[in-house]
Motif scaffolding. Sequence first.
Motif, mmCIF file in Angstrom:
data_model
loop_
_atom_site.group_PDB
_atom_site.id
_atom_site.type_symbol
_atom_site.label_atom_id
_atom_site.label_comp_id
_atom_site.label_asym_id
_atom_site.label_seq_id
_atom_site.Cartn_x
_atom_site.Cartn_y
_atom_site.Cartn_z
ATOM 1 N N ASP A 108 56.157 8.409 -14.183
ATOM 2 C CA ASP A 108 54.809 7.963 -13.820
ATOM 3 C C ASP A 108 54.386 8.543 -12.467
ATOM 4 O O ASP A 108 53.235 8.958 -12.282
ATOM 5 N N TYR A 109 55.328 8.566 -11.515
ATOM 6 C CA TYR A 109 55.046 9.118 -10.185
ATOM 7 C C TYR A 109 54.692 10.601 -10.299
ATOM 8 O O TYR A 109 53.732 11.083 -9.678
ATOM 9 N N ILE A 110 55.441 11.325 -11.116
ATOM 10 C CA ILE A 110 55.204 12.761 -11.306
ATOM 11 C C ILE A 110 53.822 13.006 -11.899
ATOM 12 O O ILE A 110 53.089 13.895 -11.458
ATOM 13 N N LEU A 123 61.488 16.227 -0.265
ATOM 14 C CA LEU A 123 61.661 14.772 -0.194
ATOM 15 C C LEU A 123 62.222 14.439 1.184
ATOM 16 O O LEU A 123 63.401 14.677 1.467
ATOM 17 N N THR A 124 61.376 13.913 2.068
ATOM 18 C CA THR A 124 61.796 13.642 3.439
ATOM 19 C C THR A 124 62.289 12.210 3.596
ATOM 20 O O THR A 124 61.846 11.300 2.894
ATOM 21 N N PHE A 125 63.196 12.020 4.545
ATOM 22 C CA PHE A 125 63.684 10.675 4.870
ATOM 23 C C PHE A 125 64.230 10.713 6.293
ATOM 24 O O PHE A 125 64.486 11.782 6.857
ATOM 25 N N SER A 126 64.423 9.528 6.880
ATOM 26 C CA SER A 126 64.932 9.457 8.252
ATOM 27 C C SER A 126 66.254 8.709 8.361
ATOM 28 O O SER A 126 66.890 8.731 9.410
ATOM 29 N N GLU A 127 66.671 8.039 7.296
ATOM 30 C CA GLU A 127 67.940 7.318 7.298
ATOM 31 C C GLU A 127 68.860 7.829 6.188
ATOM 32 O O GLU A 127 69.896 8.415 6.448
ATOM 33 N N SER A 128 68.478 7.586 4.941
ATOM 34 C CA SER A 128 69.240 8.069 3.787
ATOM 35 C C SER A 128 68.312 8.144 2.588
ATOM 36 O O SER A 128 67.309 7.412 2.520
ATOM 37 N N PRO A 129 68.585 9.038 1.631
ATOM 38 C CA PRO A 129 67.731 9.137 0.440
ATOM 39 C C PRO A 129 67.756 7.829 -0.346
ATOM 40 O O PRO A 129 68.812 7.233 -0.534
ATOM 41 N N SER A 130 66.591 7.396 -0.783
ATOM 42 C CA SER A 130 66.523 6.149 -1.549
ATOM 43 C C SER A 130 66.976 6.383 -2.985
ATOM 44 O O SER A 130 66.995 7.516 -3.477
ATOM 45 N N VAL A 131 67.336 5.301 -3.641
ATOM 46 C CA VAL A 131 67.734 5.377 -5.052
ATOM 47 C C VAL A 131 66.609 5.968 -5.892
ATOM 48 O O VAL A 131 66.836 6.791 -6.788
ATOM 49 N N ASN A 132 65.372 5.591 -5.583
ATOM 50 C CA ASN A 132 64.243 6.075 -6.377
ATOM 51 C C ASN A 132 63.952 7.556 -6.119
ATOM 52 O O ASN A 132 63.472 8.258 -7.008
ATOM 53 N N SER A 133 64.241 8.031 -4.907
ATOM 54 C CA SER A 133 64.055 9.460 -4.656
ATOM 55 C C SER A 133 65.082 10.276 -5.442
ATOM 56 O O SER A 133 64.787 11.388 -5.913
ATOM 57 N N VAL A 134 66.267 9.732 -5.608
ATOM 58 C CA VAL A 134 67.283 10.392 -6.437
ATOM 59 C C VAL A 134 66.834 10.399 -7.895
ATOM 60 O O VAL A 134 66.993 11.398 -8.607
ATOM 61 N N ALA A 135 66.234 9.286 -8.332
ATOM 62 C CA ALA A 135 65.715 9.223 -9.710
ATOM 63 C C ALA A 135 64.620 10.263 -9.916
ATOM 64 O O ALA A 135 64.536 10.904 -10.967
ATOM 65 N N LEU A 136 63.792 10.453 -8.892
ATOM 66 C CA LEU A 136 62.727 11.458 -8.973
ATOM 67 C C LEU A 136 63.329 12.865 -9.059
ATOM 68 O O LEU A 136 62.878 13.702 -9.848
ATOM 69 N N LEU A 137 64.355 13.121 -8.253
ATOM 70 C CA LEU A 137 65.039 14.415 -8.303
ATOM 71 C C LEU A 137 65.580 14.679 -9.705
ATOM 72 O O LEU A 137 65.394 15.770 -10.260
ATOM 73 N N ARG A 138 66.245 13.688 -10.272
ATOM 74 C CA ARG A 138 66.819 13.853 -11.609
ATOM 75 C C ARG A 138 65.741 14.153 -12.647
ATOM 76 O O ARG A 138 65.910 15.018 -13.506
ATOM 77 N N GLU A 139 64.637 13.426 -12.581
ATOM 78 C CA GLU A 139 63.566 13.620 -13.560
ATOM 79 C C GLU A 139 62.968 15.022 -13.436
ATOM 80 O O GLU A 139 62.694 15.682 -14.440
ATOM 81 N N LEU A 140 62.771 15.477 -12.197
ATOM 82 C CA LEU A 140 62.220 16.816 -11.993
ATOM 83 C C LEU A 140 63.186 17.886 -12.491
ATOM 84 O O LEU A 140 62.773 18.883 -13.098
#
Length: 378
Positions: A108-110, A123-140
Amino acid sequence: MADVLRSLNLLETLKESIEKNNISDIKDAVEDMLISRINIAVAGDRSAEKAAFINSLRGLGQEDEEAARVPSSAAPEELAVFLNPKHPDFRLWDVPSIPNDSHFEAEDYIQRYKVMRYNAIVLTFSESPSVNSVALLRELRSVQKETVYFVLLASIKETEKTLEMKKKASLEGLKAEGVPVPKVFLVNPSALEKLDFQTFLEALRGDLPEIRAHALILALPAFSISLVNQKKDAFKALVWAAASLSGGVSAIPVPFVASMLDATVAVRILSKAQISLCLDDDSLLRMARQRGLDPSKLKALRSCALSIEVSKSEVKRRLAEAEKETNTAKARLVELAMPRQARSVSRSFTVMLQALNAAIDDMGADAEKVIAMITERQ
């Protein structure tokens, strides 16, 4: 002259067009490189670090009128686009942060933000990649979108040691999430010449189609000698393509080709080089302001007339000089760069290649002097 052979990947494609007499393909490649059309999405929280990263990619500081601001003028769920004032077809898209909602749907985000249309997604972050950003990576990745990257943006308050610890922890977290061969690039958003940005750029260049990689290199601000050398190589590939149009080197003569690249088109190429190498007055003023330098000292480093002003008279003078200096040895070297079917290389091609490549080298030398002075002050 031999330096032009270092950019042969793109040239191999152009040579095939020459062999097939596809002059329009070469014209399109020249125009595409002059335009520098590329779109990059930067996803992540709208923080000061993200704004600084977007600005640095455009050669801007926070004080510049066109700079990205914090807080953003865009609504939290709206896209914001930032053009490069010198390269308007280089667009950075500030994509809203990836929500931490447990019901997050990457597909849906894509679709909502049309992520597939971008040449690359950061995909930027300042602490650690979120679980959902990993899900987005996988989907892409599942839909063959490979130009997706995790970038850890450094805060000015953090030490190099704590940043490396964050990077290590992020890599371990991605491994735990099952990401094969995870990569995290540590970037100082206000100083791209530091940390991992050059490594990130190399990865991005390797993954992009070559014409887009050239476009990216030409549009980025000149912040390191390594990048200046990459810009010179890209311009020499452009010069080769453009000179082939001027020389009428196709196996089947085309009447209008010989006059296509005259001094006017050479001026376009060298004007692009002046801006890309950040040698124009506006770019030097901006760099001086950002680093607390006297602008006149940076301007004084320009010894090449074309670094100061790209005039048709200077271009014509260089072409005339190249015409006089062309000899059999140089013509043979150029011939070796040509496909077999087109080795009756015209004098026009040789002169254009020699004159414009020499100009690119001279302007590149000035850019290196500017970078050296800026680096000394850091």
